[in-house]
Design a protein around this motif. Sequence first.
Motif: not given
Length: 242
Positions: A68-72, A78-83
């Motif tokens: 989760l840390l690496y994905s954010s 803030g730009t892409n939403g939660t991927v």
Amino acid sequence: AAFRDDERGGYMVWSLLWFMVYCGIGGLAVDITDAYRNQAILQSTADASALAASMSLPSEADAETEALLYSSDNMDPGTNGTVLTQSDIEFGDWDFSARSFTPGGISPNAVRVVTRRSNDNNNPVAMAVLRIVSLFGLDPRWNISTEAVAVRYLPDCANDGFIAMNRVDISSSNDLLQDICLHGQNAGVDLQNHNYFETGVQVSMPDLGMLPNRSNLYSMNPGLADALREGDMFPRDVELLG
């Protein structure tokens, strides 16, 4: 009849028709290129997240946190939403011969992540030019998802061998066979004479200068010269083995 045969304004009609065609082609080029760009970014994020998670196995909680840390970090929420969400992280077993991932298992060796920009995550990629398709009842947004599987790497020593954070001490008159591995991380490997090292056995340490300084070391330990390897063992793997 005169009106029927009047061709004035015909070019205007054709121009409008071709203008709409060109706009459609241009819109496809712009929006499809943007969709592929987002897909590539999602794929690199999935790769990075899966690799980071695999390095924290066998702790699934730590692996999940890393993913989760690496994905954010890769794709700003803030730009892409939660991927990447918690539900899109799976742990399981990777079969190297079948090249397949099976979720679950008692001691998983792999992790699969799915990154998304889609309606499911409330972050689809909006079309820029072709949003006019909404007039025809179509969704003017792309739903894109990618996945990656990463397998936890275990050095040969971690599967079959003796590992120490400081020193591995070997007495005399031992036969080391069948690709066994000895590794001393901080103080190397200390061994006496009359040991036999079969081809495929590895004796490793960060610096071969850690070996005992004896002139007959190699002659009294057949196979040792070919078995030596210089390199570090990943500290986390060593600590997991106590």
